[in-house]
Design an enzyme around this catalytic site. Sequence first.
Site, PDB file in Angstrom:
ATOM      1  N   LYS A 149      61.632  63.022  21.214  1.00  0.00           N
ATOM      2  CA  LYS A 149      61.389  62.599  22.592  1.00  0.00           C
ATOM      3  C   LYS A 149      61.429  63.759  23.566  1.00  0.00           C
ATOM      4  CE  LYS A 149      62.419  57.769  22.731  1.00  0.00           C
ATOM      5  NZ  LYS A 149      63.422  56.744  22.788  1.00  0.00           N
ATOM      6  N   SER A 150      61.991  64.886  23.129  1.00  0.00           N
ATOM      7  CA  SER A 150      62.105  65.999  24.073  1.00  0.00           C
ATOM      8  C   SER A 150      60.892  66.928  23.987  1.00  0.00           C
ATOM      9  CB  SER A 150      63.402  66.762  23.821  1.00  0.00           C
ATOM     10  OG  SER A 150      63.492  67.034  22.453  1.00  0.00           O
TER      11      SER A 150
END
Length: 302
Positions: free
Chosen positions: A267-268
């Site tokens: 997600k980063s």
Amino acid sequence: MDEYRPVYRFAPSPNGELHLGHAFSALLNHGLARTEGGRFLLRLEDIDRARCSIAYEQAIEDDLGFLGLSWDGPPRRQSEHFGDYRAALDALVDAGLVYPAFLSRSEIRAFAERHFEETGTPWPSDPDGAPLYPGLDRHLPDAERHARIAAGEPHAFRLDMAKALSGLGRLSFIETGAVPDGEAAEIVADPSAWGDVVLARKDVPTSYHLAVVVDDALQGVTHVVRGRDLLAATSVHLVLQALLGLPRPIYHHHNLILGPDGRKLSKSARDTSLGSMRAAGLTAEDIRRMVGLPATAAVAGA
Ligand code: GLU
């Protein structure tokens, strides 16, 4: 009697931006629901209040809209249903299957390292790679438990897995995804590989495992379609379903979409987020193609 309608769900955590892997999962669930005349639900798994935000929720809804997906009914936000999870937890506590566990993550790691130094054999890890809970406080006297909790000592509530399993027979589930040719197979659960899993934290009356099982039952989910990374966790879910008397859905664990480096998307990593692809001018059809789905849905809306 009502006509049988399958119920699918997409259950992201609003703690980051959706990426291609989420798009694949959402498109699969939505496509199956619409093809089968079933329902497609959206659930926001936001029990981690520190990391989840309304802004990410909005981004999730925008991304799904961009993909052309619509969901049935309002999204279920887990943070609004802590009472449901607490009731399930209380039932397990009353059955004597839960204990307050006082070791922190670093203390568990230190225990595992000490075990290795002293015996030469590694302390077992769970399927996610975390050392199993040593269970040193599994049988503490009630008075000591109460005193330590009253003194504010940090703790989590864990399932006494061995005790839970002693009352259950062989558990298995129908899997239609993580098998070589996509045929349906019966997979036998292996919950003891997880040891004493966390069911709730000091300040949050649930964990991922407990909330997902309670919600799938309360929402009438018949088919759980999610990434292969959650296949092993299904064993824990089966135990909780059996203990709480909840129905068992059919499972389909799909392949993960990997990044160019061959690793799971995170997600980063902003470059693979749907938001940034959208901003770069990619269309929903482009995204479908990138995850290996036909550019247009086989049925309207899928
Ligand atoms: N909230 C989980 C995730 O975002 C998915 C849970 C599930 O599908 O069971 O990975």
